[in-house]
Design an enzyme around this catalytic site. Structure first.
Site, PDB file in Angstrom:
ATOM      1  N   LYS A  63      31.012  16.137  -4.215  1.00  0.00           N
ATOM      2  CA  LYS A  63      30.261  15.035  -3.596  1.00  0.00           C
ATOM      3  C   LYS A  63      29.843  15.489  -2.213  1.00  0.00           C
ATOM      4  O   LYS A  63      30.673  15.686  -1.323  1.00  0.00           O
ATOM      5  CB  LYS A  63      31.107  13.768  -3.501  1.00  0.00           C
ATOM      6  CG  LYS A  63      30.316  12.568  -2.981  1.00  0.00           C
ATOM      7  CD  LYS A  63      31.181  11.332  -2.877  1.00  0.00           C
ATOM      8  CE  LYS A  63      30.310  10.142  -2.503  1.00  0.00           C
ATOM      9  NZ  LYS A  63      29.568  10.351  -1.232  1.00  0.00           N
ATOM     10  N   ASP A  65      28.257  15.260   1.467  1.00  0.00           N
ATOM     11  CA  ASP A  65      28.232  14.235   2.509  1.00  0.00           C
ATOM     12  C   ASP A  65      26.998  14.430   3.379  1.00  0.00           C
ATOM     13  O   ASP A  65      27.029  15.151   4.376  1.00  0.00           O
ATOM     14  CB  ASP A  65      29.515  14.329   3.347  1.00  0.00           C
ATOM     15  CG  ASP A  65      29.684  13.132   4.262  1.00  0.00           C
ATOM     16  OD1 ASP A  65      28.914  12.156   4.130  1.00  0.00           O
ATOM     17  OD2 ASP A  65      30.587  13.167   5.118  1.00  0.00           O
ATOM     18  N   GLU A 204      34.798  15.387   0.578  1.00  0.00           N
ATOM     19  CA  GLU A 204      34.770  13.933   0.485  1.00  0.00           C
ATOM     20  C   GLU A 204      35.197  13.436  -0.888  1.00  0.00           C
ATOM     21  O   GLU A 204      35.742  12.345  -1.013  1.00  0.00           O
ATOM     22  CB  GLU A 204      33.372  13.404   0.818  1.00  0.00           C
ATOM     23  CG  GLU A 204      33.325  11.898   0.952  1.00  0.00           C
ATOM     24  CD  GLU A 204      31.927  11.365   1.237  1.00  0.00           C
ATOM     25  OE1 GLU A 204      31.806  10.182   1.592  1.00  0.00           O
ATOM     26  OE2 GLU A 204      30.961  12.126   1.087  1.00  0.00           O
TER      27      GLU A 204
END
Length: 355
Positions: A63, A65, A204
């Site tokens: 993921k 960021d 994250e």
């Protein structure tokens, strides 16, 4: 930092697919077997879950960021659109230049613009600073794009294909390519182990994607996001004035959305530098409000209320029993053009979800 595990390349021996730029289509030949290129595609959004799905039907990615962007390439012309549809081409010159060098006539790439820290991890604060903060007009020359989907390729709309087929073409397009557009690697394995590894590396979280799903705009559960540390967007409704704190801001007062109202969810007093605090103070003092935009029953003094227009990205560990953020830290202001979704409460604060 240890490198993330890589999946087996889909094209182990094949050469990258390339095409020459196509000439504008002749309107006198309307039946050419090419699909019109969409001016904009509403993004597919990930559904937040507490744990990743597992099984052979899912693939996993980091993921990232940063800012969600779509790169539109059409016969050498490039447009870089934010999630909300705003044209930010001029703010990402490196990504624009890379798109022109992809060697394909037309394409729409879906991905995330990020700035990496010294250990190769995406840093949202650095991305914000490189763009000049909220409302800034600077260019993020050091930003790169991690591409994780391909929606349109060489004259054809491929959103109806399953994810594995779209990634086949995406990987072929980026194979051997060097520049500010990089492939977001697909990770094979147990989703729980991949999630643990991502958290151990200070990332994250991860995104799990259903392999056989077509690309559908909206949030349908075919993409799942699982976060190591919670990070969401909240509206700034005021600040606590302090004579000793940086920029005179002891803490920012935050709210989430519930229906048509704002609900106070606590404050954040860490995460901003002296420069950031001074910039915040200048912005906040231009939107002061005599009346609080939320119901407030706390005991804090020297509160300054503001109009609910600034959206802050906040990292936090959990929710308290009375619906307040625990161990919150300020990461930066979100851009309105980024179509940032303010955290929405659908019941008790601990059961909230993103709008």
């Amino acid at each position: 930092m240890a490198k993330s595990p890589r999946s087996k390349p889909l094209l182990a021996e094949d050469k990258p697919l390339r095409s020459r730029a196509r000439k504008p289509r002749d309107p006198a030949q309307p039946n050419l077997p090419f699909d019109p290129m969409p001016a904009r595609v509403e993004p597919c959004l990930a559904l937040l879950k507490p744990r990743p799905p597992v099984g052979p039907d899912w693939l996993y990615e980091i993921k990232w960021d940063g800012y969600r962007i779509a790169v539109h390439l059409n016969n050498g012309n490039v447009r870089i659109l934010t999630r909300g549809g705003h044209d930010w081409t001029q703010r990402f010159p490196g990504i624009e230049d890379a798109a022109k060098r992809l060697g394909v006539g037309s394409a729409i790439l879906d991905g995330e613009a990020v700035v990496l820290d010294e250990e190769g991890r995406p840093d949202f604060g650095r991305l914000q600073n490189s763009l000049g903060g909220r409302g800034g007009k600077l260019t993020a020359g050091n930003a790169i794009m991690y591409a994780f989907d391909l929606l349109y390729f060489d004259g054809y709309d491929i959103r109806g294909m399953e994810l594995t087929s779209r990634r086949y073409f995406l990987q072929s397009l980026l194979k051997g390519f060097e520049g500010e557009i990089r492939l977001s690697e697909a990770l094979d394995g147990d989703g729980r182990e991949i999630f643990t590894a991502a958290c151990d590396h200070g990332l994250e979280g991860i995104i799990a994607k259903y392999k056989d799903a077509p690309y559908r705009s909206g949030r349908f559960g075919e993409w799942i996001k699982v976060k190591c540390i919670q990070s969401d967007s909240f509206i700034v409704v005021g600040y606590e004035h302090s004579m000793v704190a940086r920029g005179g801001i002891g803490s920012l007062l935050l709210a989430a959305r519930k229906g048509g109202d704002w609900v106070y969810v606590g404050s954040v007093g860490t995460g901003f530098s002296e420069k950031t605090a001074e910039q915040l103070r200048k912005m906040l003092d231009t939107i002061k409000s005599k009346k609080p935009p939320v119901v407030y029953s706390g005991r804090r003094k020297n509160l300054v209320w503001v109009q609910p227009t600034l959206i802050a990205e906040i990292e936090y560990r959990a929710w308290t029993h009375d619906g307040k953020l625990r161990h919150a830290s300020y990461k930066g202001l979100r851009e309105v053009q980024d179509n940032a979704a303010v955290y929405e409460l659908d019941g008790p604060a601990s059961n909230g979800s993103l709008a």
